[in-house]
Design a protein around this motif. Structure first.
Motif, PDB file in Angstrom:
ATOM      1  N   LYS A  98       0.838  -1.205   0.000  1.00  0.00           N
ATOM      2  CA  LYS A  98       0.000   0.000   0.000  1.00  0.00           C
ATOM      3  C   LYS A  98       0.877   1.261   0.000  1.00  0.00           C
ATOM      4  CE  LYS A  98      -3.973  -2.196   0.623  1.00  0.00           C
ATOM      5  NZ  LYS A  98      -4.671  -2.627  -0.555  1.00  0.00           N
ATOM      6  N   LEU A  99       1.967   1.224   0.757  1.00  0.00           N
ATOM      7  CA  LEU A  99       2.870   2.373   0.807  1.00  0.00           C
ATOM      8  C   LEU A  99       3.550   2.605  -0.531  1.00  0.00           C
ATOM      9  CD1 LEU A  99       4.458   1.835   4.320  1.00  0.00           C
ATOM     10  CD2 LEU A  99       3.067   3.778   3.627  1.00  0.00           C
ATOM     11  N   LYS A 100       3.918   1.531  -1.209  1.00  0.00           N
ATOM     12  CA  LYS A 100       4.583   1.674  -2.511  1.00  0.00           C
ATOM     13  C   LYS A 100       3.636   2.249  -3.552  1.00  0.00           C
ATOM     14  CE  LYS A 100       8.171  -1.695  -1.787  1.00  0.00           C
ATOM     15  NZ  LYS A 100       8.723  -2.998  -2.073  1.00  0.00           N
ATOM     16  N   LEU A 101       2.330   1.980  -3.409  1.00  0.00           N
ATOM     17  CA  LEU A 101       1.355   2.537  -4.342  1.00  0.00           C
ATOM     18  C   LEU A 101       1.288   4.058  -4.242  1.00  0.00           C
ATOM     19  CD1 LEU A 101      -1.588  -0.018  -4.047  1.00  0.00           C
ATOM     20  CD2 LEU A 101       0.020   0.261  -5.943  1.00  0.00           C
ATOM     21  N   GLU A 102       1.617   4.585  -3.088  1.00  0.00           N
ATOM     22  CA  GLU A 102       1.594   6.028  -2.894  1.00  0.00           C
ATOM     23  C   GLU A 102       2.999   6.536  -2.576  1.00  0.00           C
ATOM     24  OE1 GLU A 102       1.100   7.155   1.555  1.00  0.00           O
ATOM     25  OE2 GLU A 102      -0.851   6.922   0.641  1.00  0.00           O
ATOM     26  N   SER A 103       3.982   5.936  -3.231  1.00  0.00           N
ATOM     27  CA  SER A 103       5.387   6.095  -2.870  1.00  0.00           C
ATOM     28  C   SER A 103       5.929   7.519  -2.880  1.00  0.00           C
ATOM     29  CB  SER A 103       6.259   5.227  -3.775  1.00  0.00           C
ATOM     30  OG  SER A 103       6.111   5.637  -5.112  1.00  0.00           O
ATOM     31  N   GLU A 104       5.301   8.434  -3.552  1.00  0.00           N
ATOM     32  CA  GLU A 104       5.841   9.788  -3.553  1.00  0.00           C
ATOM     33  C   GLU A 104       5.746  10.396  -2.164  1.00  0.00           C
ATOM     34  OE1 GLU A 104       2.215  12.345  -5.329  1.00  0.00           O
ATOM     35  OE2 GLU A 104       3.192  10.951  -6.721  1.00  0.00           O
TER      36      GLU A 104
END
Length: 110
Positions: A98-104
């Motif tokens: 989930k964090l990588k999906l919103e990695s910015e």
């Protein structure tokens, strides 16, 4: 909106009793090789960030800096939390995904 998914996943892990929070408990989990992921709040002190960054690097535990103290605490159903650890590999992988999906804007270290 995606941040809510991360916080929801943290909430589920907490309800399943697969998280610990607070400096002492997180340190104990990392050193005891029970932590699969450490999350430190962006607004934690520089000393706290450095401490966990160095500890996680030494013990080879993934760490990320995400959210603020209030958000982390609220997701866990507690007061403000500067740090938390996910103790279950499955939950840790789900949170990382989930964090990588919103990695910015998220700082990762392995």
């Amino acid at each position: 909106m995606k941040q809510n998914k991360v916080l929801s996943m943290i909430g589920l892990a907490t309800k399943a009793r697969k998280t610990v929070s607070g400096e002492f408990s997180v340190e104990k989990a990392v050193k005891g090789k029970k932590a699969h992921l450490v999350i430190v709040a962006d607004d934690a002190s520089d000393n706290t960030k450095k401490k966990f960054r160095n500890m996680c690097e030494f013990y080879q535990v993934p760490i990320c800096f995400h959210g603020n103290k209030e958000e982390l605490g609220h997701a866990m159903g507690k007061e403000q939390r500067s740090s938390m650890a996910v103790l279950d590999e499955g939950f840790a992988n789900a949170v990382k995904q989930k964090l990588k999906l919103e990695s910015e804007g998220i700082e990762w270290q392995k």
